[in-house]
Write a protein that holds these residues in place. Structure first.
Motif, mmCIF file in Angstrom:
data_model
loop_
_atom_site.group_PDB
_atom_site.id
_atom_site.type_symbol
_atom_site.label_atom_id
_atom_site.label_comp_id
_atom_site.label_asym_id
_atom_site.label_seq_id
_atom_site.Cartn_x
_atom_site.Cartn_y
_atom_site.Cartn_z
ATOM 1 N N UNK A 81 2.987 -5.956 12.738
ATOM 2 C CA UNK A 81 3.624 -6.784 11.701
ATOM 3 C C UNK A 81 2.683 -6.995 10.522
ATOM 4 N N UNK A 82 1.391 -7.181 10.812
ATOM 5 C CA UNK A 82 0.424 -7.384 9.734
ATOM 6 C C UNK A 82 0.324 -6.146 8.854
ATOM 7 N N UNK A 83 0.269 -4.970 9.470
ATOM 8 C CA UNK A 83 0.208 -3.729 8.704
ATOM 9 C C UNK A 83 1.478 -3.557 7.883
ATOM 10 N N UNK A 84 2.614 -3.838 8.496
ATOM 11 C CA UNK A 84 3.892 -3.702 7.786
ATOM 12 C C UNK A 84 3.944 -4.638 6.570
ATOM 13 N N UNK A 85 3.489 -5.865 6.748
ATOM 14 C CA UNK A 85 3.504 -6.830 5.643
ATOM 15 C C UNK A 85 2.628 -6.360 4.489
ATOM 16 N N UNK A 86 1.430 -5.879 4.827
ATOM 17 C CA UNK A 86 0.487 -5.454 3.789
ATOM 18 C C UNK A 86 1.017 -4.242 3.031
ATOM 19 N N UNK A 87 1.502 -3.252 3.748
ATOM 20 C CA UNK A 87 1.963 -2.028 3.076
ATOM 21 C C UNK A 87 3.231 -2.277 2.262
ATOM 22 N N UNK A 125 2.250 -3.985 -0.961
ATOM 23 C CA UNK A 125 1.607 -3.090 -1.913
ATOM 24 C C UNK A 125 2.463 -1.918 -2.329
ATOM 25 N N UNK A 126 3.697 -1.841 -1.802
ATOM 26 C CA UNK A 126 4.552 -0.707 -2.121
ATOM 27 C C UNK A 126 3.981 0.599 -1.615
ATOM 28 N N UNK A 184 0.288 6.295 6.311
ATOM 29 C CA UNK A 184 0.246 7.619 6.940
ATOM 30 C C UNK A 184 0.955 7.671 8.294
ATOM 31 N N UNK A 185 1.089 6.543 8.973
ATOM 32 C CA UNK A 185 1.785 6.479 10.264
ATOM 33 C C UNK A 185 2.641 5.221 10.282
ATOM 34 N N UNK A 186 3.542 5.126 11.258
ATOM 35 C CA UNK A 186 4.403 3.951 11.320
ATOM 36 C C UNK A 186 3.617 2.728 11.785
ATOM 37 N N UNK A 221 -3.667 1.673 5.427
ATOM 38 C CA UNK A 221 -2.980 1.110 4.261
ATOM 39 C C UNK A 221 -3.114 2.008 3.040
ATOM 40 N N UNK A 222 -3.438 3.288 3.291
ATOM 41 C CA UNK A 222 -3.606 4.247 2.193
ATOM 42 C C UNK A 222 -2.263 4.845 1.829
ATOM 43 N N UNK A 223 -2.021 4.986 0.556
ATOM 44 C CA UNK A 223 -0.768 5.574 0.070
ATOM 45 C C UNK A 223 -0.721 7.060 0.422
ATOM 46 N N UNK A 224 0.298 7.458 1.176
ATOM 47 C CA UNK A 224 0.465 8.869 1.522
ATOM 48 C C UNK A 224 0.913 9.661 0.285
ATOM 49 N N UNK A 225 0.190 10.725 -0.060
ATOM 50 C CA UNK A 225 0.595 11.500 -1.231
ATOM 51 C C UNK A 225 2.009 12.053 -1.047
ATOM 52 N N UNK A 226 2.801 11.996 -2.105
ATOM 53 C CA UNK A 226 4.183 12.502 -2.035
ATOM 54 C C UNK A 226 4.210 14.005 -2.240
#
Length: 212
Positions: free
Chosen positions: A148-154, A157-158, A162-164, A207-212
């Motif tokens: 839940x913490x990871x989900x909230x942070x990501x 930050x929009x 890299x993983x669920x 919490x790194x943005x996965x490149x599109x």
């Protein structure tokens, strides 16, 4: 005769609120379990040290396993609340990562009592079904809280991670437990700085943005 010669008998001792009784039992249990270990700790000893009867323990906890599980869950909840506050008070994802890594690493190093108790309880869960019935749900709840913490942070930050979030929760939970165990057996090798860097590296990746 004066009233001073025959003072009125004292009134009944005020009954403590149930929440206060539970708090004192948990605080005492932490001391007794840490000093004697799980196997050698007895509920009557915990009650006596806390200033209660054994019945007071059973009115709050059905067994020693439940008391021990409640103690660990209470400390895990305190950490979860602290991490949640860290997330709420930070302005950016990198700041959250830095503060969370520092917070958890300090708890690993300074609350070694929790680490010892958690390690012992987990080991007993492999041999004792009743202990396992307490440990399993508690560990699942901890992994879910990390997710839940990871989900909230990501989401804030929009970020597309890299993983669920559920898998991220598993990784963070296992990393934290592993660092705690390693610090117990090698405190110089796994100190607060090392734990913080390890947590920071994994949190940054999660919490790194996965490149599109």
């Amino acid at each position: 005769m004066t009233s001073a010669e025959h003072p009125h008998p004292p009134g009944p001792t005020p009954r403590l609120p149930r929440a206060e009784v539970r708090r004192r039992l948990l605080a005492t249990a932490a001391q007794v379990f840490a000093e004697r270990g799980y196997a050698e700790s007895k509920l009557e000893d915990i009650a006596r040290v806390a200033g209660f009867t054994k019945g007071a323990v059973y009115s709050n906890f059905r067994s020693k396993q439940e008391l021990f599980g409640a103690l660990l869950a209470e400390r895990a909840e305190a950490e979860r609340a602290a991490v949640t506050a860290c997330v709420d008070e930070s302005e950016s994802v990198p700041e959250i990562v830095d503060r969370a890594a520092r917070l958890v690493s300090r708890r690993i190093v300074h609350d070694t009592e929790r680490g010892r108790l958690g390690l012992e309880f987990a080991a007993r869960a492999m041999r004792d079904a009743e202990v396992g019935a307490v440990v399993g749900p508690m560990r699942r709840a901890q992994r879910a809280a990390a997710a839940d913490a990871v989900r909230t942070v990501t989401e804030r930050g929009g970020i597309t991670p890299p993983i669920d979030a559920e898998l991220a929760g598993v990784i963070l939970h296992c990393l934290t437990n592993g660092l705690s165990m390693e610090h117990l057996v090698d405190p110089e090798g796994i100190d607060a700085g090392t734990a913080e860097r390890a947590l920071g590296a994994v949190l940054s990746w999660l919490t790194w943005e996965t490149p599109s």
